[in-house]
Design an enzyme around this catalytic site. Structure first.
Site, PDB file in Angstrom:
ATOM      1  N   ASN A   5       7.737   0.029  -6.231  1.00 22.46           N
ATOM      2  CA  ASN A   5       6.496  -0.229  -5.483  1.00 22.46           C
ATOM      3  C   ASN A   5       7.195  -0.920  -4.332  1.00 22.46           C
ATOM      4  O   ASN A   5       7.710  -2.147  -4.280  1.00 22.46           O
ATOM      5  CB  ASN A   5       5.728  -1.052  -6.217  1.00 22.46           C
ATOM      6  CG  ASN A   5       4.510  -1.717  -5.182  1.00 22.46           C
ATOM      7  OD1 ASN A   5       4.481  -1.305  -4.136  1.00 22.46           O
ATOM      8  ND2 ASN A   5       3.789  -2.595  -6.023  1.00 22.46           N
ATOM      9  N   TRP A   6       7.623  -0.293  -3.072  1.00 24.54           N
ATOM     10  CA  TRP A   6       8.043  -1.028  -1.829  1.00 24.54           C
ATOM     11  C   TRP A   6       7.273  -2.098  -1.443  1.00 24.54           C
ATOM     12  O   TRP A   6       7.778  -2.791  -0.638  1.00 24.54           O
ATOM     13  CB  TRP A   6       8.319   0.127  -0.816  1.00 24.54           C
ATOM     14  CG  TRP A   6       9.228   1.113  -1.154  1.00 24.54           C
ATOM     15  CD1 TRP A   6       9.886   1.304  -2.443  1.00 24.54           C
ATOM     16  CD2 TRP A   6       9.711   2.160  -0.517  1.00 24.54           C
ATOM     17  NE1 TRP A   6      10.912   2.243  -2.230  1.00 24.54           N
ATOM     18  CE2 TRP A   6      10.746   2.771  -1.003  1.00 24.54           C
ATOM     19  CE3 TRP A   6       9.576   2.559   0.927  1.00 24.54           C
ATOM     20  CZ2 TRP A   6      11.572   4.180  -0.533  1.00 24.54           C
ATOM     21  CZ3 TRP A   6      10.226   3.768   1.496  1.00 24.54           C
ATOM     22  CH2 TRP A   6      11.162   4.292   0.654  1.00 24.54           C
ATOM     23  N   LYS A   7       6.130  -2.070  -1.529  1.00 19.69           N
ATOM     24  CA  LYS A   7       5.142  -3.049  -1.112  1.00 19.69           C
ATOM     25  C   LYS A   7       5.342  -3.173   0.395  1.00 19.69           C
ATOM     26  O   LYS A   7       5.184  -1.964   0.743  1.00 19.69           O
ATOM     27  CB  LYS A   7       5.459  -4.512  -1.592  1.00 19.69           C
ATOM     28  CG  LYS A   7       5.393  -4.644  -3.262  1.00 19.69           C
ATOM     29  CD  LYS A   7       5.439  -5.956  -3.764  1.00 19.69           C
ATOM     30  CE  LYS A   7       5.629  -5.960  -5.391  1.00 19.69           C
ATOM     31  NZ  LYS A   7       5.493  -7.156  -6.099  1.00 19.69           N
ATOM     32  N   HIS A  90      -3.127  -3.470  -8.098  1.00 17.31           N
ATOM     33  CA  HIS A  90      -1.928  -4.265  -8.213  1.00 17.31           C
ATOM     34  C   HIS A  90      -2.389  -5.591  -8.118  1.00 17.31           C
ATOM     35  O   HIS A  90      -3.438  -6.036  -7.333  1.00 17.31           O
ATOM     36  CB  HIS A  90      -0.985  -4.042  -7.070  1.00 17.31           C
ATOM     37  CG  HIS A  90       0.332  -4.591  -7.250  1.00 17.31           C
ATOM     38  ND1 HIS A  90       0.446  -6.062  -6.927  1.00 17.31           N
ATOM     39  CD2 HIS A  90       1.555  -4.259  -7.691  1.00 17.31           C
ATOM     40  CE1 HIS A  90       1.659  -6.309  -7.351  1.00 17.31           C
ATOM     41  NE2 HIS A  90       2.459  -5.420  -7.826  1.00 17.31           N
ATOM     42  N   GLU A  92      -1.522  -8.063  -6.275  1.00 15.16           N
ATOM     43  CA  GLU A  92      -1.747  -8.681  -4.772  1.00 15.16           C
ATOM     44  C   GLU A  92      -2.961  -8.199  -4.283  1.00 15.16           C
ATOM     45  O   GLU A  92      -3.401  -8.709  -3.606  1.00 15.16           O
ATOM     46  CB  GLU A  92      -0.244  -8.317  -4.209  1.00 15.16           C
ATOM     47  CG  GLU A  92       1.075  -9.031  -4.739  1.00 15.16           C
ATOM     48  CD  GLU A  92       2.270  -8.278  -4.593  1.00 15.16           C
ATOM     49  OE1 GLU A  92       2.242  -7.248  -3.934  1.00 15.16           O
ATOM     50  OE2 GLU A  92       3.176  -8.856  -5.567  1.00 15.16           O
ATOM     51  N   GLU A 162       1.468  -5.726 -15.670  1.00  9.88           N
ATOM     52  CA  GLU A 162       2.424  -6.622 -14.884  1.00  9.88           C
ATOM     53  C   GLU A 162       1.816  -8.068 -14.831  1.00  9.88           C
ATOM     54  O   GLU A 162       0.955  -8.417 -14.226  1.00  9.88           O
ATOM     55  CB  GLU A 162       2.374  -6.285 -13.369  1.00  9.88           C
ATOM     56  CG  GLU A 162       2.763  -4.879 -13.040  1.00  9.88           C
ATOM     57  CD  GLU A 162       3.286  -4.659 -11.814  1.00  9.88           C
ATOM     58  OE1 GLU A 162       4.486  -4.077 -11.430  1.00  9.88           O
ATOM     59  OE2 GLU A 162       2.553  -4.874 -10.748  1.00  9.88           O
ATOM     60  N   GLY A 168       8.005 -10.997  -8.698  1.00 12.84           N
ATOM     61  CA  GLY A 168       8.697 -11.611  -7.733  1.00 12.84           C
ATOM     62  C   GLY A 168       9.170 -12.968  -8.003  1.00 12.84           C
ATOM     63  O   GLY A 168       9.893 -13.671  -7.046  1.00 12.84           O
ATOM     64  N   SER A 208       9.615  -8.680 -12.156  1.00  7.50           N
ATOM     65  CA  SER A 208      11.291  -9.051 -12.128  1.00  7.50           C
ATOM     66  C   SER A 208      12.080  -8.226 -12.948  1.00  7.50           C
ATOM     67  O   SER A 208      12.904  -8.815 -13.613  1.00  7.50           O
ATOM     68  CB  SER A 208      11.265 -10.530 -12.467  1.00  7.50           C
ATOM     69  OG  SER A 208      10.385 -11.366 -11.397  1.00  7.50           O
ATOM     70  N   GLY A 229       9.359  -3.811  -8.299  1.00  2.00           N
ATOM     71  CA  GLY A 229       9.206  -4.236  -6.757  1.00  2.00           C
ATOM     72  C   GLY A 229      10.609  -4.401  -6.135  1.00  2.00           C
ATOM     73  O   GLY A 229      11.341  -3.328  -5.615  1.00  2.00           O
ATOM     74  N   GLY A 230      11.127  -5.480  -5.979  1.00  3.97           N
ATOM     75  CA  GLY A 230      12.430  -6.017  -5.399  1.00  3.97           C
ATOM     76  C   GLY A 230      13.445  -5.044  -5.425  1.00  3.97           C
ATOM     77  O   GLY A 230      13.967  -4.807  -4.719  1.00  3.97           O
TER      78      GLY A 230
HETATM   79  P1  13P Z   1       9.071  -7.688  -8.556  1.00  3.29           P
HETATM   80  O1  13P Z   1      10.006  -6.544  -9.268  1.00  3.29           O
HETATM   81  O2  13P Z   1       9.670  -7.819  -7.283  1.00  3.29           O
HETATM   82  O3  13P Z   1       8.973  -8.783  -9.393  1.00  3.29           O
HETATM   83  O4  13P Z   1       7.662  -6.862  -8.350  1.00  3.29           O
HETATM   84  C1  13P Z   1       7.021  -6.230  -9.392  1.00  3.29           C
HETATM   85  C2  13P Z   1       5.755  -5.576  -9.055  1.00  3.29           C
HETATM   86  O5  13P Z   1       4.843  -6.070  -8.567  1.00  3.29           O
HETATM   87  C3  13P Z   1       5.850  -4.227  -8.861  1.00  3.29           C
HETATM   88  O6  13P Z   1       4.532  -3.580  -8.755  1.00  3.29           O
END
Ligand code: 13P
Length: 245
Positions: A5-7, A90, A92, A162, A168, A208, A229-230
């Site tokens: 997930n590149w966000k 998600h 967010e 999640e 994050g 994470s 994510g990251g």
């Molecule tokens: P991180 O891996 O950066 O914690 O993000 C997880 C995430 O929200 C994937 O959708």
């Protein structure tokens, strides 16, 4: 499955460069690989990855079919780019864009009607975990947006647990915490749709998850992969996570 997930990261040129690296590195993965990119990358990245084992996901879609909704992107538009998955729910989106269970229910339906497979995110915030309310929160999220679906449609859903406190933050759920919740989620699916559907449901862990802790998380019986994510923004890290599955 391992899904990225590149966000809201990478401009188009940077995204194409990352997708090109992944195309060259992910040639024979042992699991399904999906990358979730911003809307504007989808058509280019889907074309670039055509014929490879990597599928492409949007990170959202509109809760309306079409029409006067300035700035929105419909599920049909997403599908027309060549993307096959759509991340929905998600945390967010829920927290910053006020997406409720009812809105997400509409998005899930539109995604399915347009041939997109939802990757549906659920999970509790820190205060809910501290009050030991994580199970009721996750149950309400499933009931509010997914459990009205037929078994056939539910079979097209990938779930992603999640825990919001782990996203994050560098705080990962312990393998025990992840397994406990994943087993609980699978039991809810079994109660609603029966054991076969529950066994066939892919439940990803996200929060994470990185190249160092992925193997330990994925070793759990009910953890079927990760939503990353990251660490999905760096090809070597993302590939190491795929290899851990
Ligand atoms: P991180 O891996 O950066 O914690 O993000 C997880 C995430 O929200 C994937 O959708």
């Amino acid at each position: 499955m391992v899904a990225g997930n590149w966000k809201m990261n990478k401009n188009l040129q940077e995204g194409v460069a990352l997708a090109t690296e992944l195309k060259n590195m992910v040639t024979n993965p042992a699991c399904k690989v999906v990358i979730g990119t911003p809307f504007i990358h989808l058509a280019t990245v889907a074309e670039l990855l055509k014929g490879t084992p990597i599928e492409v996901a949007a990170e959202n879609c509109a809760d309306k079919e079409k029409g006067a909704f300035t700035g929105e992107v419909s599920a049909e538009m997403v599908r027309s780019t060549g993307a096959t998955y759509c991340i929905l729910g998600h945390s967010e989106r829920r927290a910053y864009y006020h997406e409720t269970a009812a809105i997400l229910k509409d998005k899930v339906e539109l995604a399915l009607q347009n041939g997109l497979k939802p990757i549906f995110c659920i999970g509790e915030v820190k205060e809910e975990r501290e009050a030991n309310r994580q199970n009721e929160v996750v149950k309400a999220q499933l009931e509010g947006s997914l459990f009205h679906l037929s078994a056939e449609d539910f079979g097209k859903i990938t779930l992603a647990y999640e825990p919001v406190w782990a996203i994050g933050t560098g705080l990962t759920a312990t393998p025990q915490q992840a397994e406990e919740m994943h087993a609980y989620i699978r039991s809810l699916v079994a109660e609603r749709y029966g054991k076969q559907v529950a066994d066939d449901t892919t439940i990803l862990y996200g929060g994470s998850c990185n190249e160092k802790n992925a193997a330990e998380l994925f070793a759990n019986e009910d953890v079927d992969g990760g939503l990353i994510g990251g660490a999905s923004l760096i090809a070597e890290k993302f590939c190491a996570i795929i290899a851990a599955r």
